[in-house]
Design a protein around this motif. Structure first.
Motif, PDB file in Angstrom:
ATOM      1  N   UNK A  70       0.477   3.850 -18.186  1.00 20.03           N
ATOM      2  CA  UNK A  70       1.560   2.876 -18.204  1.00 20.03           C
ATOM      3  C   UNK A  70       1.480   2.201 -19.562  1.00 20.03           C
ATOM      4  N   UNK A  71       2.579   2.213 -20.344  1.00 18.69           N
ATOM      5  CA  UNK A  71       2.526   1.561 -21.658  1.00 18.69           C
ATOM      6  C   UNK A  71       2.107   0.096 -21.529  1.00 18.69           C
ATOM      7  N   UNK A  72       1.369  -0.388 -22.494  1.00 19.72           N
ATOM      8  CA  UNK A  72       0.843  -1.754 -22.446  1.00 19.72           C
ATOM      9  C   UNK A  72       1.928  -2.790 -22.150  1.00 19.72           C
ATOM     10  N   UNK A  73       3.086  -2.636 -22.754  1.00 15.14           N
ATOM     11  CA  UNK A  73       4.170  -3.593 -22.552  1.00 15.14           C
ATOM     12  C   UNK A  73       4.874  -3.468 -21.214  1.00 15.14           C
ATOM     13  N   UNK A  74       4.449  -2.511 -20.384  1.00 15.75           N
ATOM     14  CA  UNK A  74       5.071  -2.312 -19.067  1.00 15.75           C
ATOM     15  C   UNK A  74       4.115  -2.624 -17.917  1.00 15.75           C
ATOM     16  N   UNK A  90      -5.072  -6.847 -20.343  1.00 12.87           N
ATOM     17  CA  UNK A  90      -3.714  -7.056 -20.813  1.00 12.87           C
ATOM     18  C   UNK A  90      -3.378  -8.528 -20.755  1.00 12.87           C
ATOM     19  N   UNK A  91      -2.689  -8.963 -21.806  1.00 14.10           N
ATOM     20  CA  UNK A  91      -2.103 -10.312 -21.859  1.00 14.10           C
ATOM     21  C   UNK A  91      -0.669 -10.105 -22.319  1.00 14.10           C
ATOM     22  N   UNK A  92       0.273 -10.642 -21.564  1.00 11.79           N
ATOM     23  CA  UNK A  92       1.662 -10.338 -21.860  1.00 11.79           C
ATOM     24  C   UNK A  92       2.554 -11.449 -21.335  1.00 11.79           C
ATOM     25  N   UNK A  93       3.630 -11.722 -22.067  1.00 10.20           N
ATOM     26  CA  UNK A  93       4.653 -12.634 -21.558  1.00 10.20           C
ATOM     27  C   UNK A  93       5.981 -12.294 -22.196  1.00 10.20           C
ATOM     28  N   UNK A  94       7.027 -12.595 -21.452  1.00 12.76           N
ATOM     29  CA  UNK A  94       8.372 -12.361 -21.964  1.00 12.76           C
ATOM     30  C   UNK A  94       9.305 -13.390 -21.326  1.00 12.76           C
ATOM     31  N   UNK A  95      10.209 -13.895 -22.135  1.00 12.41           N
ATOM     32  CA  UNK A  95      11.215 -14.840 -21.673  1.00 12.41           C
ATOM     33  C   UNK A  95      12.578 -14.198 -21.820  1.00 12.41           C
ATOM     34  N   UNK A 146       5.553  -4.155 -14.480  1.00 12.28           N
ATOM     35  CA  UNK A 146       5.385  -3.342 -13.275  1.00 12.28           C
ATOM     36  C   UNK A 146       4.750  -4.167 -12.158  1.00 12.28           C
ATOM     37  N   UNK A 147       3.720  -4.923 -12.487  1.00 11.80           N
ATOM     38  CA  UNK A 147       3.073  -5.756 -11.478  1.00 11.80           C
ATOM     39  C   UNK A 147       4.011  -6.858 -10.993  1.00 11.80           C
ATOM     40  N   UNK A 162      19.577 -21.746 -18.899  1.00 16.50           N
ATOM     41  CA  UNK A 162      18.178 -21.488 -18.626  1.00 16.50           C
ATOM     42  C   UNK A 162      17.816 -20.018 -18.672  1.00 16.50           C
ATOM     43  N   UNK A 163      16.786 -19.661 -17.914  1.00 19.47           N
ATOM     44  CA  UNK A 163      16.325 -18.289 -17.911  1.00 19.47           C
ATOM     45  C   UNK A 163      15.057 -18.137 -17.107  1.00 19.47           C
ATOM     46  N   UNK A 164      14.377 -17.050 -17.342  1.00 24.15           N
ATOM     47  CA  UNK A 164      13.137 -16.773 -16.612  1.00 24.15           C
ATOM     48  C   UNK A 164      12.028 -16.379 -17.585  1.00 24.15           C
ATOM     49  N   UNK A 165      10.824 -16.618 -17.148  1.00 23.51           N
ATOM     50  CA  UNK A 165       9.626 -16.247 -17.893  1.00 23.51           C
ATOM     51  C   UNK A 165       8.725 -15.514 -16.927  1.00 23.51           C
ATOM     52  N   UNK A 166       8.185 -14.381 -17.345  1.00 30.40           N
ATOM     53  CA  UNK A 166       7.100 -13.817 -16.574  1.00 30.40           C
ATOM     54  C   UNK A 166       5.980 -13.449 -17.515  1.00 30.40           C
ATOM     55  N   UNK A 167       4.778 -13.598 -16.976  1.00 31.93           N
ATOM     56  CA  UNK A 167       3.596 -13.477 -17.805  1.00 31.93           C
ATOM     57  C   UNK A 167       2.419 -13.003 -16.968  1.00 31.93           C
TER      58      UNK A 167
END
Length: 162
Positions: A145-149, A62-67, A153-154, A46-51
């Motif tokens: 703060x760079x868009x991808x961070x 900002x709209x962002x997600x990473x798995x 950060x939040x 498995x893993x984690x997702x944050x968005x």
């Protein structure tokens, strides 16, 4: 689409309340989808997702997600992760980052904050945050703060809540 918007509104409302764990399947739609995706990819660990989808006080959106897979997170360079997290370990740096997200972008604006020190101390903190990617210069002595961070950060700030 209306159902998805209703669910998001419900989650946002709950986000304002004390966080709670739930085992109700209909409330775990993101987790159910994530598990399905990991299983379909043959990733048993498995893993984690944050968005996140947000608008800052500056009106920046900002709209962002990473798995991340569990294996990847457990194998990451510990020294690099520690350095990045250590930069967030200072109350002054967190205050500076929050102020930057809220719209104070220059060292002069940041020196107006209580408890952040002299301009020399502020620049020291800003350099440390930039060295690990939490900040970047935006020209003319401005920091951002760079868009991808922004969302990571939040998420880091949210993970520190008890």
């Amino acid at each position: 689409m209306a159902e998805l918007e209703r669910r998001i509104a419900t989650l946002e409302e709950r986000g304002r309340e004390q966080p709670a764990m739930t085992s109700e399947p209909e409330e775990l739609w993101a987790l159910t989808r994530l598990q399905h995706d990991f299983e379909a990819a043959g990733l048993a660990a498995g893993g984690v997702l944050f968005t996140g989808a947000l608008t800052l006080p500056t009106r920046e959106r900002y709209r962002w997600q990473m798995t991340f897979t569990t294996d990847a997170l457990l194998e990451d360079d510990a020294d690099e992760a520690a350095e990045c997290l250590a930069a967030l370990g200072s109350p002054v740096r967190l205050r500076l980052l929050r102020a930057i997200l809220a719209g104070r972008r220059t060292a002069a604006e940041l020196t107006e904050l209580d408890g952040v020190g002299t301009s020399g101390q502020i620049y020291h903190h800003l350099r440390q945050l930039a060295a690990v990617g939490w900040l970047q210069t935006a020209g003319r002595g401005r920091f951002e703060v760079p868009a991808g961070r922004v969302v990571p950060l939040l998420v880091a700030l949210a993970s520190a809540r008890r």
